[in-house]
Design an enzyme around this catalytic site. Sequence first.
Site, PDB file in Angstrom:
ATOM      1  N   SER A 131      12.730  18.495  42.395  1.00 41.89           N
ATOM      2  CA  SER A 131      14.183  18.541  42.276  1.00 41.89           C
ATOM      3  C   SER A 131      14.555  19.409  41.091  1.00 41.89           C
ATOM      4  O   SER A 131      13.792  19.509  40.129  1.00 41.89           O
ATOM      5  CB  SER A 131      14.707  17.120  42.080  1.00 41.89           C
ATOM      6  OG  SER A 131      15.911  17.122  41.355  1.00 41.89           O
TER       7      SER A 131
ATOM      8  N   HIS B 196      11.074  -1.569  66.417  1.00 42.89           N
ATOM      9  CA  HIS B 196      12.401  -1.676  65.775  1.00 42.89           C
ATOM     10  C   HIS B 196      12.326  -1.384  64.276  1.00 42.89           C
ATOM     11  O   HIS B 196      13.156  -1.864  63.513  1.00 42.89           O
ATOM     12  CB  HIS B 196      13.026  -3.058  66.001  1.00 42.89           C
ATOM     13  CG  HIS B 196      12.981  -3.524  67.422  1.00 42.89           C
ATOM     14  ND1 HIS B 196      14.016  -3.357  68.307  1.00 42.89           N
ATOM     15  CD2 HIS B 196      11.984  -4.122  68.140  1.00 42.89           C
ATOM     16  CE1 HIS B 196      13.692  -3.845  69.494  1.00 42.89           C
ATOM     17  NE2 HIS B 196      12.448  -4.312  69.420  1.00 42.89           N
TER      18      HIS B 196
END
Length: 488
Positions: free
Chosen positions: A271, A150
């Site tokens: 970036s 999970h």
Amino acid sequence: MDVRGRRLRKQSDDSLAFTSSLGSDRRLGKWVVLVNMAHMVSLFEEGEVDRATAARCLRFLEAAGPDIAEGPGAEDIHQLVEQKAVDALGVKAAGFLNYGKSRNDQVATAIRMEARMDIIGLAGALLELQRALLDVARRDGKAVFPGYTHLQRAQPVTLAHYCFAHFDAFGRDVDRLLQLYERVNLSPMGAAALGGTSVRVGRARVAEALGFDGPVPNAMDAVSGRDFVVESLSCATMAMLDLSSLCEELVLWSSKEFGFVELADEHSASSSIMPQKKNPVAAEIARAKAGSVIGSLTAVCAILKSLPYSYNLDLQEATPHLWRGLDDATASVEVVGSMVARARFSKGPVAESIRGNFSTATALANYLVEKEGVSFREAHASVGGLVARSVKTGVPLEELASGTWEAGGRKVRVRRKTATAVLDPANFLSEISSPGGANPSAVAAEIQKRSEALAAAERSVSSLRTPLEASERRLRGRAREMSKEVKR
Ligand code: ARG
């Protein structure tokens, strides 16, 4: 002479541009030439075409280069090749090229020939990726690694255990491709349009000349069947689902929040505005490509659904999806293979994530069962209670677990030393005794097993390539030899 025949007037340019497959047929050019060669050799050997005619056709085919697929105004590569042969040799000789064959059996054959190569290529890329995973296991495999369920910290495992999990999934992807290959590697040639032919085409001989294991038994199935396209894309999709999970983990784990892995600069981008950024771009694109491959599979299923037998031109629309899906899958697996090979797993953040996170609490519950005779459910409940207290108070579980407390309606006494040892991640791992579990002492043997399996799979995959190369060499040799007989 126009090979289109005399039944119809000219197709309009717009309609032809719309229905032509020439744009995506380039990939089949080589195979179409070989299919024509094998067919012509067979027609000659069966006595259907005389030696001089066969020799002239074979000389044309033998000389055909990659530009055979270039040319305007054809319905497809099949028509184009025949038209070029007629233009070059005249219709008296080249007019025999399509004796006893149709574009329907020819295209299905050529697609299978290209698909064979692509399947081998995808399997090869998967094997490389498996090798990279095994190398990680060899290098750092005994290191403790956090296991999740999970996406919540669950239990410690080893890094090798994690690598084996992905390795085994990719191994099944390879197995599937190998099984698929047997169904792809059958020749539709000789099916003609749909019902076979009165011409002695030598189905078995042609199949063998083209490296197939044999002919597709039924002629109608041979020209209509594209389940091998669905199956190829389905195998590619399964591999991509496996790959996308690995990529998702690489994206997550290379983030500062996890910090488990450092991807190489070669697979990252920065970036345009934030000078500090290192983005896991290759992993992201590979993750996304899984969606594209699912799209290719879905497109083909939708195209095939409810098609009446036998050949319909709808089938032409399915083919480019096959190439796109297989190309996307292979390119993705290749890049992830080199990404894994270059990635470095970071010990610090991994160790940090394992400490004090209750991920060994199961061991404490098991200890109570073994030493105190309470049932597992009771032990589970009382350890859960301790964890809740630890979360609330901030007192470490080891400390809360030492001393006397209640489990299964009785008092249990655990020494501090015992609690610490039971909850220690390294001990947790070394206590694992079930086969296939994460005990570090199993790592070496598990690597050995997998490296043998990998070597065997590599042999299986490369043994597919060898007969294909040999049959192509033989066929070209035969064509060359016969084409020498053409009188100049
Ligand atoms: N271009 C076709 C394809 O890719 C080839 C077969 C065409 N057959 C025909 N009868 N028009 O499927």
